[in-house]
Design a protein around this motif. Structure first.
Motif, PDB file in Angstrom:
ATOM      1  N   GLU A 108       0.836  -1.172  -0.085  1.00 17.67           N
ATOM      2  CA  GLU A 108      -0.121   0.085  -0.085  1.00 17.67           C
ATOM      3  C   GLU A 108       0.721   1.317   0.114  1.00 17.67           C
ATOM      4  O   GLU A 108       1.886   1.352   0.720  1.00 17.67           O
ATOM      5  N   ASP A 127      -2.797  -1.069  -5.175  1.00 20.36           N
ATOM      6  CA  ASP A 127      -1.980  -1.114  -4.221  1.00 20.36           C
ATOM      7  C   ASP A 127      -2.286  -1.875  -2.758  1.00 20.36           C
ATOM      8  O   ASP A 127      -2.960  -1.384  -2.133  1.00 20.36           O
ATOM      9  N   HIS A 130      -5.552  -1.453  -0.662  1.00 16.76           N
ATOM     10  CA  HIS A 130      -5.880  -0.161  -0.300  1.00 16.76           C
ATOM     11  C   HIS A 130      -7.002   0.247  -1.253  1.00 16.76           C
ATOM     12  O   HIS A 130      -8.080   0.773  -0.848  1.00 16.76           O
ATOM     13  N   GLN A 131      -6.095   0.774  -2.573  1.00 20.86           N
ATOM     14  CA  GLN A 131      -7.228   1.506  -3.470  1.00 20.86           C
ATOM     15  C   GLN A 131      -6.912   0.755  -5.013  1.00 20.86           C
ATOM     16  O   GLN A 131      -5.957   0.039  -5.075  1.00 20.86           O
ATOM     17  N   ARG A 165     -10.080  -4.128  -2.033  1.00 25.60           N
ATOM     18  CA  ARG A 165      -9.723  -2.681  -2.265  1.00 25.60           C
ATOM     19  C   ARG A 165     -10.828  -2.184  -3.323  1.00 25.60           C
ATOM     20  O   ARG A 165     -10.886  -0.951  -3.454  1.00 25.60           O
TER      21      ARG A 165
END
Length: 318
Positions: A108, A127, A130-131, A165
């Protein structure tokens, strides 16, 4: 580049900027040939430190459809990362070769580190847990195209809400629109993280947490299915116990609205039965197509390209 800009998080762009981006994506859908040479001479670097099929190929196809070229790696073992090279050094080198970079990394924040050292735009292609911002852009464009807008609907998110994510990104992105009601459907072990529900509480956004999918199916306008991700589990026994917790089949779909659309970031394993694929409400393969259009639009936007053929200067809104 005078106004170097990156895409790390869907919230990096304002709602108005996203609307302009989606307008460009819609124009690409209707007039693909018009964009065939807009990136002539440009190079996209795909730096994928963990496996991907759809996202990497979607980025590469997007650049090729725009007339550009691609280079990069699809596995960290095929890069100098295997020798211990840092992400910061890698992006400095990539900046010498390419005009724009799409990066996926298991850690992340790694694409953010790359962006801070890069001389070219960097797109976070995922990542860790995370996103996954371009998947979120894809999801938003799909919802907008199918529903006619991004306000006033109920969305159920089902499956792995702890590690997913794509789920976290989509929830964050949808909080900027009005009239969204979230229903989180998961076993307790995979419930949505506390920081998400705390954020929703702080914004006064309504949500429910349930375990049984059947209970809420009649109320949904969208159902966002996710797979239970084996690669995110430390304990294989937990994965085996939970992997088949939800399976969407015809019996469950019989409970849904006539125009309740099913979304899925893919790949699926068996959480959606193949018998659902022919249902007109199954929109997950349409999502893949929308993902190509939105990545083409994003590449054009971050490269600050303009389309002389467009009557309204959509790209200059950024």
């Amino acid at each position: 580049m005078n106004n170097l800009r990156h895409m790390m998080n869907p919230l990096d762009f304002s709602v108005d900027e996203l609307e302009a981006l989606f307008d460009v994506a819609g124009d690409i859908e209707r007039n693909m040939d018009k964009y065939a040479h807009m990136c002539d001479g440009k190079i996209l670097a795909t730096c994928f430190y963990e496996p991907s099929t759809r996202t990497r190929l979607s980025f590469e196809t997007a650049m090729l459809r725009l007339g550009g070229k691609c280079l990069g790696f699809a596995d960290a073992s095929n890069s100098s990362a295997a020798k211990g090279e840092s992400v910061s050094d890698t992006i400095r080198v990539i900046s010498c070769f390419a005009d724009i970079c799409a990066m996926r990394h298991p850690k992340e924040g790694a694409p953010m580190v790359a962006a801070s050292k890069s001389l070219i735009p960097v797109i976070n292609a995922g990542d860790g847990g995370h996103q996954h911002p371009t998947q979120t852009l894809t999801d938003l464009l799909t919802i907008r195209s199918l529903y006619g807008g991004l306000n006033n609907f109920t969305i159920g998110l089902c499956g792995d809400l702890k590690f997913g994510r794509t789920v976290h990104s989509l929830i964050n992105a949808l909080t900027r629109y009005s009239g969204i009601h979230f229903i989180f459907i998961s076993p307790k072990e995979l419930k949505v993280p506390d920081y998400i529900t705390e954020m929703l509480d702080s914004k006064g956004i309504t949500y429910e947490e349930v375990i049984k999918l059947e209970e809420v199916m009649p109320r949904l306008d969208f159902l966002y299915m996710t797979r239970v991700q084996k690669e995110r589990f430390f304990n294989e026994e937990d994965y085996i116990r939970l992997k088949n917790f939800y399976i969407l089949d015809k019996a469950k779909m019989a409970l849904a609205k006539e125009k309740m659309y099913i979304l899925h970031p893919l790949p699926r394993v068996n959480e959606i039965s193949v018998e659902i694929d022919s249902d007109p409400r199954a929109a997950y393969f349409k999502q893949v197509q929308y993902g190509l259009y939105v990545r083409m639009a994003l590449i054009l936007t971050l490269l600050d390209m303009t389309d002389a053929h467009m009557n309204h200067d959509l790209l200059r809104k950024f």
